[in-house]
Motif scaffolding. Structure first.
Motif, mmCIF file in Angstrom:
data_model
loop_
_atom_site.group_PDB
_atom_site.id
_atom_site.type_symbol
_atom_site.label_atom_id
_atom_site.label_comp_id
_atom_site.label_asym_id
_atom_site.label_seq_id
_atom_site.Cartn_x
_atom_site.Cartn_y
_atom_site.Cartn_z
ATOM 1 N N VAL A 54 -1.725 7.580 -4.384
ATOM 2 C CA VAL A 54 -1.763 6.396 -3.531
ATOM 3 C C VAL A 54 -0.864 6.483 -2.304
ATOM 4 O O VAL A 54 -1.020 5.685 -1.369
ATOM 5 N N VAL A 55 0.072 7.414 -2.295
ATOM 6 C CA VAL A 55 0.902 7.653 -1.104
ATOM 7 C C VAL A 55 0.779 9.122 -0.742
ATOM 8 O O VAL A 55 0.977 10.001 -1.586
ATOM 9 N N ARG A 56 0.432 9.384 0.519
ATOM 10 C CA ARG A 56 0.297 10.750 1.019
ATOM 11 C C ARG A 56 1.056 10.851 2.340
ATOM 12 O O ARG A 56 0.861 10.024 3.240
ATOM 13 N N GLY A 116 -3.684 0.213 -5.989
ATOM 14 C CA GLY A 116 -3.623 1.271 -6.989
ATOM 15 C C GLY A 116 -2.332 1.294 -7.774
ATOM 16 O O GLY A 116 -2.062 2.254 -8.503
ATOM 17 N N MET A 117 -1.527 0.241 -7.654
ATOM 18 C CA MET A 117 -0.261 0.219 -8.383
ATOM 19 C C MET A 117 -0.499 -0.105 -9.842
ATOM 20 O O MET A 117 -1.311 -0.969 -10.186
ATOM 21 N N GLY A 118 0.210 0.587 -10.734
ATOM 22 C CA GLY A 118 0.167 0.239 -12.140
ATOM 23 C C GLY A 118 0.753 -1.150 -12.338
ATOM 24 O O GLY A 118 1.780 -1.481 -11.742
ATOM 25 N N VAL A 139 -2.184 5.068 1.198
ATOM 26 C CA VAL A 139 -3.510 5.479 1.683
ATOM 27 C C VAL A 139 -4.300 4.315 2.274
ATOM 28 O O VAL A 139 -5.234 4.539 3.050
ATOM 29 N N ALA A 140 -3.947 3.068 1.918
ATOM 30 C CA ALA A 140 -4.645 1.902 2.478
ATOM 31 C C ALA A 140 -3.753 1.101 3.421
ATOM 32 O O ALA A 140 -4.041 -0.060 3.704
ATOM 33 N N ARG A 141 -2.687 1.708 3.942
ATOM 34 C CA ARG A 141 -1.750 0.970 4.804
ATOM 35 C C ARG A 141 -2.455 0.356 6.001
ATOM 36 O O ARG A 141 -2.182 -0.802 6.372
ATOM 37 N N ASP A 142 -3.347 1.083 6.635
ATOM 38 C CA ASP A 142 -3.999 0.559 7.835
ATOM 39 C C ASP A 142 -4.847 -0.667 7.529
ATOM 40 O O ASP A 142 -5.085 -1.493 8.426
ATOM 41 N N MET A 202 3.317 -4.466 -2.954
ATOM 42 C CA MET A 202 3.004 -3.301 -3.782
ATOM 43 C C MET A 202 2.888 -2.038 -2.931
ATOM 44 O O MET A 202 3.318 -0.955 -3.343
ATOM 45 N N MET A 203 2.323 -2.175 -1.751
ATOM 46 C CA MET A 203 2.261 -1.043 -0.828
ATOM 47 C C MET A 203 3.674 -0.547 -0.516
ATOM 48 O O MET A 203 3.950 0.665 -0.567
#
Length: 448
Positions: free
Chosen positions: A421-423, A144-146, A428-431, A100-101
């Motif tokens: 969710v992507v910046r 945070g994916m729909g 945003v939670a990749r790490d 999902m990421m």
């Protein structure tokens, strides 16, 4: 949560607009207004949903590309069954989170998970029949994916009613156990945001008896099914029913806008046209269909009937929205030996593909999105106008270049129902997500 995006150019429901402010409130687009403020994004587009995925298969991407003799979908499937015997519930959640990421970073805002992995290895049910569905839901919560969760009913090994064998037993349900699974799945998604949806998916005409397909079809919500993907499937359905798969399905259920027909690669022009006129979505998975050697759908029949299509990544061998759309278009160019075959006279191929995928996925996932318009979910993607493939371009040429000359590296920001969710091109939670994802992939690939 509210946010205002200032876009130098945006593709809205009314077409391209320059220098606009898009206000997000409560996960939806509240307003689109002219703005003199400095842009915060270069190019803003509606973000499509990915309407068909088997998340766990992402972990086996690249492991089936060695010739074994008469390679086809069926030999690939045998390898897949062996691979999934190693998967634990923790693995399923970690893989789904990583997938999902990746999808969000590629510009998708939502996912239709065609979820057929239900049981432990050997086919033993978990104490919670929705254990693995809950893991998919947890991954959506993490990323945070729909999510439109589509639990799969899978009952038999073929139209002759033969029992499931080997890896297939992890998919097995009876109608009674499936009812318990659906109840558990509803509980699993109850804590997710209110754009989450629950549908249902009879796996295929081969895997579910006709009477059970008809009963499952009575459930409310989105309904997805694999149909007419393989020539061997067409032959089996013809032999047992006297009808081709799409025609046989239409005799069992009332096709409607709630239905998404996955692949329909070997549907005839008449069958595709009938499904399109009934409002069903053609769920296409161009990269997977190419990878498996499935064949090429006759898209002209879908378009001529005014039908909708959407894009899915299916086996998840590669996650790339731009490449899915490019592969679809190029398959039609090769089949017809013509350029720009999906666009009307004077129209843009990129816009035809992109806008079609947005609208089709929104319908397939029962998601009030598909365009940037007040009241719609704020499923949005911002592209970097300074990317080499996009520099200096405006309007439809942006989409043409993004799909045919660029890649998903131009994706800078993604919002799923207003969740940013992507910046800067990174989730945003990749790490937090990536280390466990990579460790799980390394371990499973040594096992496989």
């Amino acid at each position: 949560m509210s946010e205002i995006i200032i876009a130098a150019q945006a593709l809205t429901e009314d077409g391209w607009r320059n220098n606009v402010a898009i206000t997000i409130e409560g996960g939806r687009v509240e307003a689109i207004e002219p703005s003199d403020a400095p842009p915060t994004v270069d190019i803003l587009l509606p973000a499509p949903g990915n309407l068909h995925s088997h998340a766990f298969q992402r972990a086996m991407a690249g492991l089936t590309e060695q010739q074994t003799g008469n390679d086809n979908f069926w030999s690939w499937r045998a390898l897949m069954y062996r691979f999934l015997e190693a998967l634990t519930p923790d693995d399923v959640e970690v893989i789904a989170s990583g997938l999902m990421m990746e999808m969000l970073e590629a510009g998708y805002a939502a996912l239709g998970e065609f979820h057929y992995l239900h049981n432990a290895p050997g086919g033993t049910p978990y104490d919670n029949p929705a254990e693995l569905a809950a893991r998919i839901a947890a991954a959506a919560g993490t990323t945070g994916m729909g999510l439109t969760l589509l639990p799969v009913l899978y009952m038999q090994g073929g139209l002759d009613g033969r029992a499931l064998e080997g890896g297939q037993r992890r998919f097995a349900s009876t109608e009674d156990s499936f009812a318990a699974l659906m109840e558990g799945a509803a509980q699993a998604i109850a804590g997710l945001p209110d754009d989450t949806r629950l549908g249902v998916a009879p796996h295929s005409l081969r895997a579910v008896p006709a009477d059970a397909i008809a009963r499952v079809a009575a459930r409310p919500g989105p309904k997805h099914i694999h149909v007419a993907e393989q020539t061997a499937e067409v032959e089996e359905v013809l032999a047992h029913t006297g009808a081709r798969p799409m025609a046989h399905l239409a005799s069992l259920v009332d096709l409607s806008p709630e239905w998404t027909l996955i692949h329909c690669t070997h549907g005839t022009a008449a069958e595709l046209g009938e499904a399109a006129r009934a409002g069903a979505v053609a769920g296409l998975c161009p990269i997977t269909e190419s990878n498996l050697g499935d064949g090429i759908i006759e898209m002209a029949a879908v378009q001529e009937a005014g039908g909708r299509f959407g894009i899915g990544s299916d086996s998840n061998v590669r996650i790339s929205l731009a490449e899915e759309l490019r592969t679809l278009d190029y398959s039609q160019r090769l089949a017809r030996r013509a350029r720009n075959p999906l666009a009307g006279p004077g129209q843009s191929s990129g816009r035809t593909l992109y806008q079609g995928a947005c609208l089709g996925a929104a319908q397939a996932l029962a998601r009030g999105a598909g365009t940037i318009a007040p009241g719609n979910l704020a499923d949005l993607v911002a592209l970097d106008g300074a990317a080499p493939s996009l520099a200096g371009l405006t309007g439809d040429r942006v989409l043409d270049a993004h799909i045919f000359a660029g890649d998903d590296g131009a994706v800078r920001d993604v919002w799923s129902a207003g969740r940013h969710v992507v910046r800067g091109g990174r989730h945003v939670a990749r790490d937090r997500i990536a280390p466990a994802f990579m460790a799980t992939l390394r371990r499973l690939r040594t096992v496989a």
